[in-house]
Design a protein around this motif. Structure first.
Motif, PDB file in Angstrom:
ATOM      1  N   ALA A 227     -36.219  32.458  63.321  1.00  8.94           N
ATOM      2  CA  ALA A 227     -35.088  33.083  64.025  1.00  8.94           C
ATOM      3  C   ALA A 227     -34.536  34.176  62.927  1.00  8.94           C
ATOM      4  CB  ALA A 227     -34.176  32.367  64.446  1.00  8.94           C
ATOM      5  N   THR A 228     -33.944  35.086  63.155  1.00 11.37           N
ATOM      6  CA  THR A 228     -32.997  35.978  62.225  1.00 11.37           C
ATOM      7  C   THR A 228     -31.812  36.130  62.420  1.00 11.37           C
ATOM      8  OG1 THR A 228     -35.042  37.359  61.684  1.00 11.37           O
ATOM      9  CG2 THR A 228     -33.186  38.113  61.030  1.00 11.37           C
ATOM     10  N   PRO A 229     -30.811  35.023  62.432  1.00 11.00           N
ATOM     11  CA  PRO A 229     -29.267  34.890  62.656  1.00 11.00           C
ATOM     12  C   PRO A 229     -28.627  35.882  61.808  1.00 11.00           C
ATOM     13  CG  PRO A 229     -30.033  33.159  61.469  1.00 11.00           C
ATOM     14  CD  PRO A 229     -31.402  33.756  61.349  1.00 11.00           C
ATOM     15  N   PHE A 230     -28.987  36.369  61.011  1.00 16.64           N
ATOM     16  CA  PHE A 230     -28.301  37.460  60.216  1.00 16.64           C
ATOM     17  C   PHE A 230     -28.910  38.317  59.371  1.00 16.64           C
ATOM     18  CE2 PHE A 230     -26.009  38.589  56.173  1.00 16.64           C
ATOM     19  CZ  PHE A 230     -24.664  38.359  56.700  1.00 16.64           C
ATOM     20  N   ALA A 231     -28.389  39.732  59.713  1.00 15.66           N
ATOM     21  CA  ALA A 231     -28.892  40.850  59.000  1.00 15.66           C
ATOM     22  C   ALA A 231     -28.095  41.979  59.019  1.00 15.66           C
ATOM     23  CB  ALA A 231     -30.222  41.134  59.923  1.00 15.66           C
ATOM     24  N   GLN A 232     -27.439  42.019  57.910  1.00 12.11           N
ATOM     25  CA  GLN A 232     -26.338  42.998  57.613  1.00 12.11           C
ATOM     26  C   GLN A 232     -26.091  43.607  56.171  1.00 12.11           C
ATOM     27  OE1 GLN A 232     -22.279  41.597  58.769  1.00 12.11           O
ATOM     28  NE2 GLN A 232     -23.206  40.288  60.497  1.00 12.11           N
ATOM     29  N   ASP A 233     -25.406  44.612  56.327  1.00 15.19           N
ATOM     30  CA  ASP A 233     -25.295  45.402  55.005  1.00 15.19           C
ATOM     31  C   ASP A 233     -24.455  44.621  54.162  1.00 15.19           C
ATOM     32  OD1 ASP A 233     -27.105  47.391  55.479  1.00 15.19           O
ATOM     33  OD2 ASP A 233     -25.719  48.755  56.699  1.00 15.19           O
ATOM     34  N   LEU A 234     -24.502  44.585  52.913  1.00 14.34           N
ATOM     35  CA  LEU A 234     -23.855  43.928  51.879  1.00 14.34           C
ATOM     36  C   LEU A 234     -22.856  44.882  51.215  1.00 14.34           C
ATOM     37  CD1 LEU A 234     -26.001  41.320  50.234  1.00 14.34           C
ATOM     38  CD2 LEU A 234     -24.690  41.119  52.224  1.00 14.34           C
ATOM     39  N   GLY A 235     -22.744  46.130  51.224  1.00 17.07           N
ATOM     40  CA  GLY A 235     -22.160  47.106  50.660  1.00 17.07           C
ATOM     41  C   GLY A 235     -22.808  47.177  49.092  1.00 17.07           C
ATOM     42  N   HIS A 236     -21.819  46.823  48.242  1.00 15.73           N
ATOM     43  CA  HIS A 236     -22.103  46.931  46.885  1.00 15.73           C
ATOM     44  C   HIS A 236     -22.398  45.506  46.397  1.00 15.73           C
ATOM     45  CE1 HIS A 236     -21.052  50.870  46.968  1.00 15.73           C
ATOM     46  NE2 HIS A 236     -19.566  50.737  46.621  1.00 15.73           N
ATOM     47  N   TRP A 237     -22.345  44.557  47.124  1.00 13.34           N
ATOM     48  CA  TRP A 237     -22.684  43.035  46.904  1.00 13.34           C
ATOM     49  C   TRP A 237     -24.424  42.972  46.894  1.00 13.34           C
ATOM     50  CZ3 TRP A 237     -19.580  39.300  45.020  1.00 13.34           C
ATOM     51  CH2 TRP A 237     -18.198  39.666  45.305  1.00 13.34           C
ATOM     52  N   ALA A 270     -26.550  26.027  61.276  1.00 20.18           N
ATOM     53  CA  ALA A 270     -26.304  25.544  62.638  1.00 20.18           C
ATOM     54  C   ALA A 270     -25.062  26.519  63.115  1.00 20.18           C
ATOM     55  CB  ALA A 270     -25.750  24.183  62.986  1.00 20.18           C
ATOM     56  N   LYS A 271     -24.597  27.240  62.534  1.00 21.51           N
ATOM     57  CA  LYS A 271     -23.530  28.228  62.896  1.00 21.51           C
ATOM     58  C   LYS A 271     -23.351  29.292  62.016  1.00 21.51           C
ATOM     59  CE  LYS A 271     -18.727  28.398  64.849  1.00 21.51           C
ATOM     60  NZ  LYS A 271     -17.402  27.946  64.803  1.00 21.51           N
ATOM     61  N   PRO A 272     -24.337  30.255  62.457  1.00 23.92           N
ATOM     62  CA  PRO A 272     -24.365  31.538  61.429  1.00 23.92           C
ATOM     63  C   PRO A 272     -23.037  32.366  61.532  1.00 23.92           C
ATOM     64  CG  PRO A 272     -26.544  31.408  62.438  1.00 23.92           C
ATOM     65  CD  PRO A 272     -25.556  30.186  63.046  1.00 23.92           C
ATOM     66  N   PRO A 273     -22.601  32.926  60.171  1.00 26.65           N
ATOM     67  CA  PRO A 273     -21.572  33.617  59.933  1.00 26.65           C
ATOM     68  C   PRO A 273     -21.762  34.976  60.911  1.00 26.65           C
ATOM     69  CG  PRO A 273     -22.795  33.755  58.236  1.00 26.65           C
ATOM     70  CD  PRO A 273     -23.422  32.722  58.961  1.00 26.65           C
ATOM     71  N   SER A 274     -20.556  35.473  61.446  1.00 25.22           N
ATOM     72  CA  SER A 274     -20.525  36.675  62.141  1.00 25.22           C
ATOM     73  C   SER A 274     -20.601  37.850  61.356  1.00 25.22           C
ATOM     74  CB  SER A 274     -19.234  36.682  63.099  1.00 25.22           C
ATOM     75  OG  SER A 274     -17.942  36.579  62.315  1.00 25.22           O
ATOM     76  N   SER A 275     -20.314  38.099  60.059  1.00 31.00           N
ATOM     77  CA  SER A 275     -20.266  39.289  59.246  1.00 31.00           C
ATOM     78  C   SER A 275     -20.211  38.672  57.833  1.00 31.00           C
ATOM     79  CB  SER A 275     -18.864  39.910  59.765  1.00 31.00           C
ATOM     80  OG  SER A 275     -17.685  39.429  59.221  1.00 31.00           O
ATOM     81  N   ILE A 276     -20.551  39.668  56.979  1.00 28.58           N
ATOM     82  CA  ILE A 276     -20.450  39.354  55.662  1.00 28.58           C
ATOM     83  C   ILE A 276     -19.044  39.487  55.185  1.00 28.58           C
ATOM     84  CG2 ILE A 276     -20.707  41.842  55.043  1.00 28.58           C
ATOM     85  CD1 ILE A 276     -22.292  39.282  52.953  1.00 28.58           C
ATOM     86  N   GLN A 277     -18.151  39.934  55.896  1.00 27.88           N
ATOM     87  CA  GLN A 277     -16.962  39.727  55.161  1.00 27.88           C
ATOM     88  C   GLN A 277     -16.256  38.281  55.374  1.00 27.88           C
ATOM     89  OE1 GLN A 277     -17.793  42.196  57.382  1.00 27.88           O
ATOM     90  NE2 GLN A 277     -17.580  43.927  55.778  1.00 27.88           N
ATOM     91  N   SER A 278     -16.789  37.713  56.427  1.00 25.48           N
ATOM     92  CA  SER A 278     -16.312  36.162  56.489  1.00 25.48           C
ATOM     93  C   SER A 278     -16.969  35.362  55.481  1.00 25.48           C
ATOM     94  CB  SER A 278     -16.432  35.825  57.889  1.00 25.48           C
ATOM     95  OG  SER A 278     -18.220  35.843  58.132  1.00 25.48           O
ATOM     96  N   LEU A 279     -18.165  35.653  55.185  1.00 26.63           N
ATOM     97  CA  LEU A 279     -19.035  34.892  54.086  1.00 26.63           C
ATOM     98  C   LEU A 279     -18.212  34.913  52.792  1.00 26.63           C
ATOM     99  CD1 LEU A 279     -22.823  35.703  54.568  1.00 26.63           C
ATOM    100  CD2 LEU A 279     -21.451  33.470  54.493  1.00 26.63           C
ATOM    101  N   ILE A 280     -17.876  36.230  52.436  1.00 24.08           N
ATOM    102  CA  ILE A 280     -17.314  36.488  51.173  1.00 24.08           C
ATOM    103  C   ILE A 280     -15.678  35.767  51.090  1.00 24.08           C
ATOM    104  CG2 ILE A 280     -16.434  38.313  49.548  1.00 24.08           C
ATOM    105  CD1 ILE A 280     -18.433  40.108  50.748  1.00 24.08           C
ATOM    106  N   GLN A 281     -15.143  35.954  52.146  1.00 27.42           N
ATOM    107  CA  GLN A 281     -13.676  35.504  52.124  1.00 27.42           C
ATOM    108  C   GLN A 281     -13.768  33.861  52.063  1.00 27.42           C
ATOM    109  OE1 GLN A 281     -11.756  36.572  56.025  1.00 27.42           O
ATOM    110  NE2 GLN A 281     -11.646  38.675  55.223  1.00 27.42           N
TER     111      GLN A 281
END
Length: 411
Positions: A227-237, A270-281
Motif C-alpha cells: 500500500a502507498t498511503p503517503f506520496a506528496q511533495d516535500l518542498g525544500h525538505w 495505522a493512521k497515515p498523515p493527511s499532509s506534509i504540513q501536519s507531519l512537520i508541525q
C-alpha cells in the motif's frame, strides 16, 4: 541418509539396546532402584536417535546458536529438525546475544563476510550464496533482516540469515530514487512483519533549491500486499536515509538546507498523515545541531546515535526519546574511542536488544555499547586482511547490520 537411519534402527545392536532398556524398567519396578550399568545406557549417545523430533528440538534449543547450526549437518534428520518448518520448540529457545555481520567482498561476488557473536566474543565466516553483494541498504527486527540495493528501488529481500531462508519482494513506486530508506518490524504476537520503503526523489529546481517528493510504501506479510498511503511533495525538505519503526510508528529524519537542526517526523502506520504540513508541525526536533548516524529500536525504545556539533569540538552521544517527546542523554562516547573510530571514515550504527554497534566501512574493529550495563568496548577483528581495505574502491563496501539469532522465524 533416511535409508541408513532406518537400517540402523533394525540392527541387532539396537535390538539388544532395547532389551537392556526393558530389563532396566523391570528392575526399577521390582525394587525401585536402577543398576549402575543401566544408568550408562540412558546416557548413551545412541539413545538420542529414538527421541521424537519435538523433544530433540527442545534439547538443542538450550545450546548456543553456533552449536545448533553445526549439529544441523550431522545427518539429514538433524538438518530437518534444525530447519523445521513448524518450529514449536524454538520459540522457547534460550536467549541469544545479538549478532553483527560485517561484509567483505574482497575477491568474491556473493553476499559473504564475517559474523560477530557479542555473547561469546567470537568471529565466524558467514554468507548467503543466493544473495548478491549489491544489497547495501539494510534493516532488521527480531530474527528477520531486510536487504535492498540502494540504487534499485524495485525489489528487496527479506529473510532469516541463520536459516538462509530469503523471500523476494517487488516494490512499487519509482525504481531509481535519489534516496531509499528501509525499515522492518516483526510482530511477535501475530508472527507477521511489516516492511516500509521510503523513496525520495527530486522533481525540479526552484531557485537555488531542489523540489523533493516523498512516497512511503508499506508491505504487510499477513495480507501479502503493498500500500502507498503517503506520496506528496516535500518542498525544500529532503528525507534522509535514517528510518525505523517503533511501537507502530515510523520515525524518519528530514532536513532543510536553511535550517541547521533536522526534524524527526512520526508517521503512524495505522493512521497515515493527511499532509506534509501536519507531519512537520508534529515533528520532533533534535536538542541541538546534530548529525545522526543511527536511528534504532532497542527493546521498543527509540534511540538515536550521532554527533553534537560544538565548535571546534564534536561530541558523539547516545540519546533516548522519552514519553514527553524530549531527548535524554544515555551516554557520551569516550574521546579516545571517538578519535580512533573517526580515523578512517564516518561512523555508522546499528543495534538490537540492548547492544549498539558502531563501525565504519574501512575500519576492521567495531565499537559496542551495552545499554543495560552502560559499558563501551572494542571488538578486534581477527581477519587482518581488512586492514588494507582503504586501498580498495569505496563502492565495494558497506557498513553491515546486526540481528538476533532465531530459528522460529521465517519470511
Amino acid at each position: 541418509m533416511e535409508q541408513s537411519l532406518k537400517k540402523t534402527r533394525t540392527m541387532p545392536r539396537d535390538r539388544e539396546l532395547w532389551k537392556k532398556m526393558r530389563t532396566m524398567r523391570r528392575n526399577r519396578n521390582r525394587d525401585g532402584k536402577e543398576e549402575e550399568k543401566d544408568k550408562g545406557i540412558l546416557l548413551s549417545g545412541d539413545t538420542i536417535l529414538f527421541l521424537p523430533d519435538e523433544l530433540l528440538q527442545k534439547v538443542l534449543s538450550f545450546l548456543p546458536f553456533v552449536n545448533i547450526i553445526r549439529l544441523g549437518i550431522v545427518c539429514k534428520r538433524w538438518y530437518e529438525v534444525v530447519h523445521s518448518s513448524a518450529p514449536s520448540s524454538w520459540a522457547m529457545m534460550a536467549p541469544q546475544k545479538t549478532l553483527f555481520f560485517k561484509p567483505c567482498f574482497d575477491g568474491c561476488t556473493t553476499f559473504s563476510g564475517h559474523l560477530y557473536d557479542s555473547g561469546l566474543l567470537q568471529w565466524y565466516n558467514f554468507g548467503s550464496p543466493r544473495l548478491e553483494k549489491s544489497l547495501r541498504c539494510t534493516s532488521s527486527s527480531c530474527g528477520l533482516v531486510c536487504l535492498m540495493n540502494p540504487s534499485d528501488g524495485s525489489r528487496l529481500f527479506v529473510g532469516n540469515p541463520i536459516k538462509r531462508d530469503w523471500k523476494l519482494l517487488q516494490v512499487p513506486g519509482h525504481s531509481t530514487p535519489n534516496f531509499n530508506a528501509l525499515a522492518l518490524s516483526f510482530d511477535r504476537c501475530t508472527r507477521g512483519y511489516t516492511v516500509v520503503v521510503a523513496k525520495c526523489i527530486h522533481t525540479q529546481l526552484l531557485g537555488k533549491f531542489l523540489q523533493w517528493h516523498l512516497s512511503v510504501h508499506i508491505y504487510q506479510s499477513t495480507t501479502k500486499s503493498w500500500a502507498t498511503p503517503f506520496a506528496q511533495d516535500l518542498g525544500h525538505w529532503q528525507a534522509g536515509r535514517y528510518v525505523v519503526i517503533c511501537d507502530g510508528v515510523l520515525y524518519h529524519f528530514i532536513y532543510h538546507l536553511d535550517l541547521k537542526i533536522p526534524r524527526l517526523v512520526a508517521f503512524d502506520l495505522a493512521k497515515p498523515p493527511s499532509s506534509i504540513q501536519s507531519l512537520i508541525q508534529e515533528s520532533i526536533p533534535t536538542p541541538c545541531p546534530f548529525g545522526c548516524s543511527g536511528l534504532l529500536n532497542l527493546s521498543n525504545k527509540l534511540v538515536m546515535v550521532g554527533a553534537v556539533y560544538d565548535p571546534p569540538d564534536e561530541v558523539w552521544v547516545i540519546l533516548e526519546l522519552k514519553e514527553d517527546k524530549t531527548w535524554r542523554e544515555v551516554s557520551q562516547m569516550p574521546i579516545s574511542m571517538q578519535k580512533k573510530l573517526r580515523r578512517s571514515d564516518s561512523i555508522n550504527c546499528c543495534g538490537a536488544g540492548d547492544f549498539i554497534f558502531m563501525h565504519t566501512a574501512l575500519w576492521p574493529e567495531i565499537l559496542t555499547f551495552d545499554m543495560g550495563q552502560k559499558v563501551w568496548a572494542w571488538s578486534s577483528h581477527p581477519y587482518t586482511e581488512q586492514l588494507h581495505l582503504c586501498f580498495k574502491p569505496r563502492s565495494q563496501f558497506y557498513y553491515g547490520f546486526c540481528f538476533e539469532p532465531r530459528f522460529d522465524i521465517s519470511p
